[in-house]
Each structure stands twice: as structure tokens, then as C-alpha cells.
Design a protein around this motif. Structure first.
Motif, short mmCIF file in Angstrom:
data_model
loop_
_atom_site.label_atom_id
_atom_site.label_comp_id
_atom_site.label_asym_id
_atom_site.label_seq_id
_atom_site.Cartn_x
_atom_site.Cartn_y
_atom_site.Cartn_z
N THR A 17 0.88 -1.15 0.07
CA THR A 17 -0.06 -0.12 0.06
C THR A 17 0.61 1.31 -0.02
O THR A 17 1.68 1.42 0.47
N GLN A 18 0.18 2.19 -0.75
CA GLN A 18 1.03 3.62 -0.63
C GLN A 18 0.51 4.25 0.43
O GLN A 18 -0.41 4.00 0.90
N SER A 19 1.37 5.49 0.57
CA SER A 19 0.91 6.24 1.76
C SER A 19 -0.35 6.90 1.71
O SER A 19 -1.27 7.09 2.82
N ASN A 20 -1.03 7.09 0.62
CA ASN A 20 -2.33 7.53 0.24
C ASN A 20 -3.48 6.56 0.61
O ASN A 20 -4.60 6.72 0.35
N GLY A 21 -3.15 5.15 0.81
CA GLY A 21 -4.04 4.06 0.88
C GLY A 21 -4.04 3.23 -0.39
O GLY A 21 -4.89 2.29 -0.42
N GLU A 22 -3.85 3.67 -1.57
CA GLU A 22 -4.03 2.84 -2.77
C GLU A 22 -2.91 1.80 -2.94
O GLU A 22 -1.88 2.12 -2.14
N LEU A 23 -3.48 0.80 -3.63
CA LEU A 23 -2.33 -0.25 -3.70
C LEU A 23 -1.18 0.22 -4.42
O LEU A 23 -1.45 1.26 -5.37
N LEU A 47 1.99 -17.91 -1.35
CA LEU A 47 1.94 -16.51 -1.10
C LEU A 47 1.08 -16.16 -0.06
O LEU A 47 -0.36 -16.37 -0.56
N VAL A 48 1.02 -15.74 0.84
CA VAL A 48 0.06 -15.26 1.82
C VAL A 48 0.04 -13.63 1.77
O VAL A 48 0.96 -13.04 2.18
N SER A 49 -0.87 -12.93 1.22
CA SER A 49 -1.03 -11.90 0.88
C SER A 49 -2.24 -10.94 1.58
O SER A 49 -3.33 -11.22 1.35
N SER A 50 -1.69 -10.11 2.16
CA SER A 50 -2.61 -8.93 2.62
C SER A 50 -3.22 -8.20 1.63
O SER A 50 -2.58 -8.32 0.31
N GLY A 51 -4.12 -7.09 1.73
CA GLY A 51 -4.18 -6.04 0.90
C GLY A 51 -5.77 -6.07 0.47
O GLY A 51 -5.89 -5.20 -0.57
N LYS A 205 1.17 -0.61 16.23
CA LYS A 205 0.48 -1.59 15.06
C LYS A 205 1.03 -0.71 13.59
O LYS A 205 1.13 0.38 13.63
N SER A 206 0.69 -1.37 12.57
CA SER A 206 0.90 -0.84 11.28
C SER A 206 0.00 0.17 10.91
O SER A 206 -1.06 -0.05 11.45
N ASN A 207 0.22 1.04 10.12
CA ASN A 207 -0.80 2.07 9.71
C ASN A 207 -2.12 1.25 8.74
O ASN A 207 -3.35 1.56 9.03
N PHE A 208 -2.01 0.39 7.82
CA PHE A 208 -2.95 -0.26 7.25
C PHE A 208 -3.29 -1.86 7.49
O PHE A 208 -4.26 -2.23 7.28
N GLY A 209 -2.29 -2.46 8.47
CA GLY A 209 -2.66 -3.77 8.67
C GLY A 209 -3.25 -3.93 10.28
O GLY A 209 -3.35 -2.98 10.91
#
Length: 357
Positions: A17-23, A47-51, A205-209
Motif C-alpha cells: 500500500t502507498q501512503s495514500n492508501g492506494e495499492l 504467497l500469503v497476501s494482505s491487501g 501497530k502498522s498503518n494499514f494492517g
């Protein structure tokens, strides 16, 4: 260390994820190209992929009063297809097939479910397909959710008998102090049994996870205890997977414990589904923690909590309330209570079905 022939790669939301929340589509493309190279070298990859949630975040505007669980379910449902479409398109350019495998914690609840999922993943790998796993957020509710995909990646690594788990985050590894401190350095190797790293790790915790570095360390420590090498590294670094496979010094490596059977791995993976608790005295504790293979006998049991039947997974605690391990019951809690503290009785947990932390 022997060359890894089957690896699990966990990539977190903050990497994708980019800083703006987009992939970050360029980062996803680089990940696919690296996996393609690994496969050319004869390495099987899961592959275990979040997102998925991040993928759906900017596709739909939800009312502010939408509750957290519903919000996550909607964003995941909208975003998962989009995320997989990116992976499918990019892998197809490299003449590689990928497959979606959505998982809930319930899938690990018993041996039958566990083996069904293991057989599916094994068949995909045998047919040169890259399994892409993610938690099925659309059906998972709070009590059935994994801590995050770090936990899922550890369980999958064990189930698939992987040689190595690579956890890609947005920092370079485990530091010997605050990462923000210029004096802090990455710890290159953590030997099995050394859990002092927890003193260094930030609880943020992380920003998006959902998870943070403490979760990653706990997963790494447990997975290493199942005989699997774990490496935490920076997924934002170009060609990081190729560097890792080439044995370039990067990130933090958790050295594995040796000689863990597949049955013991399943028992360890089923820890979260324990039906009861057995408390044991100091003598039993000493015996179980020794280097000699030992079953849990009724004579060492001081107390039993909960109700369980033959075949259920049960937890083992010492008298101070610390969990020591987990195992598969050879008979019910009723019989265990009848035999508690008695000599010359059948083991309540056989050594083959016992996993000590």
C-alpha cells in the motif's frame, strides 16, 4: 543451512500500500517477478497476501456509522477480487497460474479440515500453481479472526511443511533498540529459544494492517519452534526475495528447532481450539521439559478445567498458570479426573501428540 525448496512468503498491507492508501501496483509487479525467478530456480512458493481491505478502501464510500466488522467485511469483499485480478494478470504474463485460497481460523479446528486444506495446497503445488492465501474477511467475525496474516502465514508454513517462512514488512528487521534511534542495529540472527527480543520491539501497530512487530516476532518464534526457518525483512527493498534466497545478509533470521513431526505440528497449530486445561505439578513439568520423550501421565495432574473428549486438543499449564504446551487427549475429561494423581494409569496425552512451547 540447507537450501529452501518450499517457502511461504507473507506480504503485509504496508508493503503493498502507498501512503495514500492506494495499492502499490509497481510493488506487486516486482513481487510477482521475484516469485517467478524463484520458481525458475525450482523453489515452490506459497504467497500469503494482505491487501484486500486496502484494495477496497478507495472503491466504496461507507456511512460513518458502519461498524468495524461490517466495514472490514465489505471492503474485503469489494477488494479481494480486484487484488487477485492484479496477481492473476501479472502471473499470466510470466506463464504462471495462481489460485485463490481463502481461509478462516475454523479451517484449522480439527485434523480432517486441516488435512483437506493441506491436500488442496499440495495438489496446487504439484501442478505448478502458486497458491495465494488470505483470511476470508467476509465471513470471519471477531472471535474467529486470525490475529492477522502473520499468524495465518505461520500456520500455513507448518501445514505445508515449508522449509522457510519469509515475512515482508516495512522495516528492515528486528532492532536491538528503537528503530527510530540511529544507534539501533538490526539483529541478524535469533537462536531458537531466545525470546529476549520482546524487550526491543515496539508495540505500535502498522498503518494499514492489524498486527505489529510483536505479533510478527511471536509468530516467528512459534514457527521456528516447529522446525521452520523464519526471516523478517523489508518488502519495500527492491529484489529482497532474491537477496534472501542468495543468502545475502538482510533482515532478521529466526533459527529453527529440529526434528518436529507433522502430527506435532498439527497439534501446535490447533492451540487456539483447546477444549480444556490440565494443570500439572513441578515433577511432571520437569519430565515434560526434559530431553527425554515423555507422555503426560495422570499422576502429575493437579487440576482439570473444562470438558473434553478423546481426540480433543487440550492445553497444559503449570501451577502458576503459565501455558507449557498443548496435546491431543487420549480419553475424556471425566476419565482424566477419575485417574488424576494416580500411578500406573494410561497417559492422558501421548508423547507423539504432545507439543511443548
Amino acid at each position: 543451512m540447507k537450501r529452501a525448496e518450499r517457502i511461504v512468503i507473507k506480504v503485509g498491507s504496508n508493503v503493498l500500500t502507498q501512503s495514500n492508501g492506494e495499492l502499490d501496483l509497481k510493488r506487486i509487479e516486482q513481487l510477482v517477478l521475484q516469485i517467478t525467478q524463484l520458481k525458475k530456480e525450482g523453489i515452490e512458493v506459497l504467497l500469503v497476501s494482505s491487501g484486500a481491505v486496502a484494495s477496497g478502501r478507495n472503491l466504496i464510500n461507507l456511512p460513518k456509522n458502519t461498524d468495524a466488522v461490517s466495514r472490514r467485511q465489505i471492503l474485503a469483499a469489494v477488494g479481494q477480487g480486484r487484488l487477485l485480478n492484479y496477481y492473476t494478470t501479472l502471473f499470466e504474463k510470466e506463464n504462471i497460474l495462481c489460485a485463490q485460497v481463502l481461509v478462516t481460523k475454523e479451517d484449522f479446528r480439527d485434523r480432517e479440515h486441516y488435512l483437506n486444506m493441506k491436500n488442496c495446497i499440495t495438489a496446487l503445488l504439484q501442478n505448478n500453481v502458486v497458491p495465494i492465501l488470505n483470511e476470508n474477511d467476509t465471513v470471519s467475525v471477531t472471535e474467529l479472526m486470525f490475529t492477522d496474516n502473520d499468524e495465518l502465514s505461520g500456520l500455513v508454513s507448518s501445514m505445508a511443511s515449508a522449509d522457510k517462512l519469509i515475512i515482508l514488512s516495512n522495516i528492515d528487521g528486528i532492532y536491538d533498540g528503537p528503530p527510530s534511534d540511529k544507534k539501533s542495529k538490526v539483529i541478524p540472527i535469533i537462536e531458537y529459544g531466545d525470546d529476549n527480543f520482546s524487550a526491543y520491539v515496539s508495540s505500535e501497530k502498522s498503518n494499514f494492517g492489524r498486527g505489529g512487530m510483536i505479533t510478527k516476532c511471536n509468530v516467528a518464534h512459534k514457527t521456528a519452534g516447529l522446525g521452520i526457518t523464519v526471516q523478517i525483512a523489508n518488502g519495500k527493498t527492491d529484489n529482497i526475495l532474491l537477496d534472501i534466497i542468495s543468502d545475502k545478509k538482510t533482515g532478521t533470521v529466526f533459527k529453527p528447532r529440529k526434528n518436529i513431526s507433522s502430527i506435532k505440528k498439527w497439534v501446535a497449530d490447533s492451540d487456539g481450539f483447546g477444549k480444556g486445561i490440565i494443570y500439572i505439578d513441578s515433577g511432571a513439568k520437569k519430565a515434560l521439559e526434559s530431553n527425554t520423550p515423555t507422555s503426560l501421565l495422570p499422576i502429575g495432574i493437579t487440576k482439570i478445567e473444562g470438558s473434553f473428549k478423546k481426540g480433543d486438543v487440550i492445553k497444559i499449564y503449570d501451577t502458576s498458570g503459565k501455558q507449557l504446551g498443548v496435546g491431543k487427549a487420549q480419553y475424556s475429561s471425566e476419565k482424566a479426573n477419575e485417574r488424576k494423581g494416580k500411578k500406573k494409569e494410561k497417559a492422558v496425552i501421548h508423547y507423539d501428540y504432545l507439543f511443548m512451547h
